[in-house]
Motif scaffolding. Structure first.
Motif, mmCIF file in Angstrom:
data_model
loop_
_atom_site.group_PDB
_atom_site.id
_atom_site.type_symbol
_atom_site.label_atom_id
_atom_site.label_comp_id
_atom_site.label_asym_id
_atom_site.label_seq_id
_atom_site.Cartn_x
_atom_site.Cartn_y
_atom_site.Cartn_z
ATOM 1 N N ILE A 62 9.081 -34.706 19.708
ATOM 2 C CA ILE A 62 7.715 -34.517 19.263
ATOM 3 C C ILE A 62 6.887 -33.445 20.111
ATOM 4 O O ILE A 62 6.250 -32.942 19.309
ATOM 5 C CB ILE A 62 6.971 -35.883 19.949
ATOM 6 C CG1 ILE A 62 7.654 -36.985 19.290
ATOM 7 C CG2 ILE A 62 5.642 -35.985 19.860
ATOM 8 C CD1 ILE A 62 7.632 -38.543 19.880
ATOM 9 N N ASN A 63 7.158 -33.102 21.147
ATOM 10 C CA ASN A 63 6.501 -32.102 21.859
ATOM 11 C C ASN A 63 7.438 -31.606 22.999
ATOM 12 O O ASN A 63 7.646 -31.714 24.255
ATOM 13 C CB ASN A 63 5.353 -32.580 22.897
ATOM 14 C CG ASN A 63 4.469 -31.663 23.268
ATOM 15 O OD1 ASN A 63 4.956 -30.210 23.219
ATOM 16 N ND2 ASN A 63 3.266 -32.095 23.496
ATOM 17 N N PRO A 64 8.454 -30.642 22.580
ATOM 18 C CA PRO A 64 9.577 -30.025 23.288
ATOM 19 C C PRO A 64 8.951 -29.468 24.624
ATOM 20 O O PRO A 64 9.770 -29.282 25.628
ATOM 21 C CB PRO A 64 10.069 -28.916 22.327
ATOM 22 C CG PRO A 64 9.923 -29.333 21.045
ATOM 23 C CD PRO A 64 8.624 -29.928 21.181
ATOM 24 N N ALA A 65 7.659 -28.857 24.671
ATOM 25 C CA ALA A 65 7.221 -28.171 25.902
ATOM 26 C C ALA A 65 6.918 -29.011 26.822
ATOM 27 O O ALA A 65 6.886 -28.727 28.137
ATOM 28 C CB ALA A 65 6.189 -27.414 25.577
ATOM 29 N N HIS A 66 7.154 -30.235 26.531
ATOM 30 C CA HIS A 66 6.766 -31.511 27.713
ATOM 31 C C HIS A 66 7.801 -32.455 27.996
ATOM 32 O O HIS A 66 7.548 -33.596 28.434
ATOM 33 C CB HIS A 66 5.273 -32.149 27.127
ATOM 34 C CG HIS A 66 4.086 -31.340 27.154
ATOM 35 N ND1 HIS A 66 3.956 -30.625 26.299
ATOM 36 C CD2 HIS A 66 3.206 -31.134 28.495
ATOM 37 C CE1 HIS A 66 2.718 -29.868 26.619
ATOM 38 N NE2 HIS A 66 2.384 -30.134 27.952
ATOM 39 N N VAL A 67 8.947 -31.847 27.611
ATOM 40 C CA VAL A 67 10.040 -32.900 27.965
ATOM 41 C C VAL A 67 10.355 -32.913 29.579
ATOM 42 O O VAL A 67 10.524 -31.926 30.222
ATOM 43 C CB VAL A 67 11.193 -32.432 27.155
ATOM 44 C CG1 VAL A 67 12.615 -33.425 27.605
ATOM 45 C CG2 VAL A 67 11.169 -32.407 25.780
ATOM 46 N N PRO A 68 10.420 -33.936 30.005
ATOM 47 C CA PRO A 68 10.588 -33.988 31.470
ATOM 48 C C PRO A 68 12.187 -34.183 31.788
ATOM 49 O O PRO A 68 12.826 -34.240 30.954
ATOM 50 C CB PRO A 68 10.002 -35.637 31.798
ATOM 51 C CG PRO A 68 10.508 -36.378 30.496
ATOM 52 C CD PRO A 68 10.135 -35.347 29.516
ATOM 53 N N VAL A 69 12.169 -33.528 33.003
ATOM 54 C CA VAL A 69 13.890 -33.489 33.500
ATOM 55 C C VAL A 69 14.155 -34.865 33.500
ATOM 56 O O VAL A 69 13.639 -35.779 33.605
ATOM 57 C CB VAL A 69 13.940 -32.671 34.927
ATOM 58 C CG1 VAL A 69 13.436 -31.131 34.934
ATOM 59 C CG2 VAL A 69 13.024 -33.601 35.944
ATOM 60 N N ALA A 70 15.640 -34.793 33.486
ATOM 61 C CA ALA A 70 16.479 -36.253 33.456
ATOM 62 C C ALA A 70 16.495 -36.891 34.747
ATOM 63 O O ALA A 70 16.447 -35.977 35.768
ATOM 64 C CB ALA A 70 17.656 -35.932 32.893
ATOM 65 N N LEU A 71 16.661 -38.164 34.903
ATOM 66 C CA LEU A 71 16.636 -38.762 36.224
ATOM 67 C C LEU A 71 18.387 -39.213 36.301
ATOM 68 O O LEU A 71 18.801 -39.568 37.229
ATOM 69 C CB LEU A 71 16.194 -39.929 36.365
ATOM 70 C CG LEU A 71 14.454 -39.830 36.729
ATOM 71 C CD1 LEU A 71 13.828 -40.960 36.561
ATOM 72 C CD2 LEU A 71 14.302 -38.852 37.742
ATOM 73 N N VAL A 72 19.062 -39.153 35.002
ATOM 74 C CA VAL A 72 20.470 -39.266 35.052
ATOM 75 C C VAL A 72 21.067 -38.662 33.868
ATOM 76 O O VAL A 72 20.388 -38.423 33.060
ATOM 77 C CB VAL A 72 20.543 -40.996 34.931
ATOM 78 C CG1 VAL A 72 19.931 -41.555 33.465
ATOM 79 C CG2 VAL A 72 22.030 -41.670 34.927
ATOM 80 N N THR A 73 22.124 -38.226 33.881
ATOM 81 C CA THR A 73 23.018 -37.399 32.972
ATOM 82 C C THR A 73 23.542 -38.420 31.864
ATOM 83 O O THR A 73 23.757 -39.389 32.240
ATOM 84 C CB THR A 73 24.188 -36.620 33.455
ATOM 85 O OG1 THR A 73 25.139 -37.536 34.078
ATOM 86 C CG2 THR A 73 23.742 -35.821 34.772
ATOM 87 N N PRO A 74 23.888 -37.977 30.708
ATOM 88 C CA PRO A 74 24.358 -38.825 29.618
ATOM 89 C C PRO A 74 25.459 -39.439 30.175
ATOM 90 O O PRO A 74 25.766 -40.884 29.926
ATOM 91 C CB PRO A 74 24.683 -37.787 28.448
ATOM 92 C CG PRO A 74 23.477 -36.775 28.638
ATOM 93 C CD PRO A 74 23.345 -36.643 30.004
ATOM 94 N N ALA A 75 26.674 -39.033 30.866
ATOM 95 C CA ALA A 75 27.905 -39.481 31.268
ATOM 96 C C ALA A 75 27.509 -40.440 32.326
ATOM 97 O O ALA A 75 28.032 -41.756 32.035
ATOM 98 C CB ALA A 75 28.765 -38.161 31.898
#
Length: 306
Positions: A62-75
């Motif tokens: 939707i808005n790539p410039a505002h993607v927040p950093v993750a709190l957990v990795t996919p794994a």
């Protein structure tokens, strides 16, 4: 745990499903409440427990410039969900196909799971531009004949538990408060890289993780009491996030951990660091003797929290 990665793969099971719906981008206490409620309902009715979420953050589309950093990795997310007893994980990419689905179309796609109950948080939205909410979902539940459970948002000391608030706490170095909202200590994992081995010369050898491409929230620079998970063991330790200002030869922040009571060779191995408490900020010392004296005090301070 069965993993479904596209809408086309949705299918029914011998037993109906209870589905927990949400972005679940942090798997914090609010998310765990929704999934835990769905698990109780599944156990009570003899249904399978399914979790519907996205393999990417919706803002990536939707808005790539505002993607927040993750709190957990996919794994780690997969590991946590499996540990919660999830039978089926629907982990699909949020893309144009998903974004264009109207609320009713989304529910019709989901009906391939033969769900008997949906469980959501009270701020849940779905469908094109998020126009669907718990009220439209309640109307659909009545019309389509499935049970709907809406969970109130979870609070911690009067503050709503949210991924946004947890990110703020982590980047402010308030890892203890972040842990209360997550329901677990915040952690960063990575492959141990070679450093300049200065810590060994100071009497405090460190295992180094580069943070440039971590794609997760990075705690505020400074020294932390931590728990280190490596080679199947758990150890106390002290970690520094920063650029080593005393020496001034590190260009990008790194995570350096002195693991108490560990002396093995772990270069190239996976290391997970759990942050327990921030001890102090990063300081530029007048010389090596002053730095060594502070490191000795840091270790004592870290042990108090471990």
């Amino acid at each position: 745990m069965e993993i479904i990665t596209s809408l086309e793969q949705l299918h029914s099971f011998a037993a109906p499903c209870v589905v927990a719906l949400g972005t679940f981008d942090g798997l914090h206490r609010g998310h765990l409440d929704v999934i835990g409620t769905a698990k109780q309902e599944a156990e009570h009715t003899g249904a399978k427990l399914a979790v519907f979420t996205f393999s990417n953050h919706p803002l990536e589309w939707i808005n790539p410039a505002h993607v927040p950093v993750a709190l957990v990795t996919p794994a780690v997310k997969l590991q946590l969900l499996e540990s919660l007893g999830v039978d089926v994980l629907i982990d699909i990419p949020f893309n144009q196909l998903v974004a264009d689905l109207l609320p009713q179309q989304f529910l019709e796609r989901l009906s391939a799971l033969n769900y008997s109950c949906l469980v959501v948080g009270e701020n849940f939205t779905y469908g094109q531009r998020g126009v669907g909410n718990v009220y439209t979902l309640a109307a659909s539940a009545q019309a389509m004949g499935f049970k709907l459970i809406v969970r109130k948002l979870v609070s911690n000391n009067g503050t709503i538990v949210s991924s946004t608030e947890i990110r703020r706490l982590i980047t402010a170095g308030e890892v203890q408060q972040a842990a209360k909202m997550l329901g677990r200590s915040y952690s960063i994992s990575g492959i141990v890289a070679h450093g300049n081995e200065r810590g060994r010369l100071l009497g405090y050898p460190t295992a180094n993780l580069e943070l440039v491409d971590a794609y997760v929230a990075i705690p505020l620079g400074g020294v932390y009491a931590v728990r280190a998970y490596v080679d199947g063991g758990v150890y106390g330790g002290m970690a520094n996030i920063g650029k080593n200002p005393t020496f001034g030869d590190v260009e990008k922040p790194r995570l350096e951990t002195n693991i108490f009571g560990f002396s093995g060779d772990i270069y190239g191995k996976t290391l997970t660091i759990e942050f327990v408490q921030r001890i102090r900020g990063e300081v530029k010392f007048a010389g090596i003797d002053a730095l060594k004296a502070q490191l000795a005090q840091d270790k004592l301070d870290c042990l108090k929290f471990l």
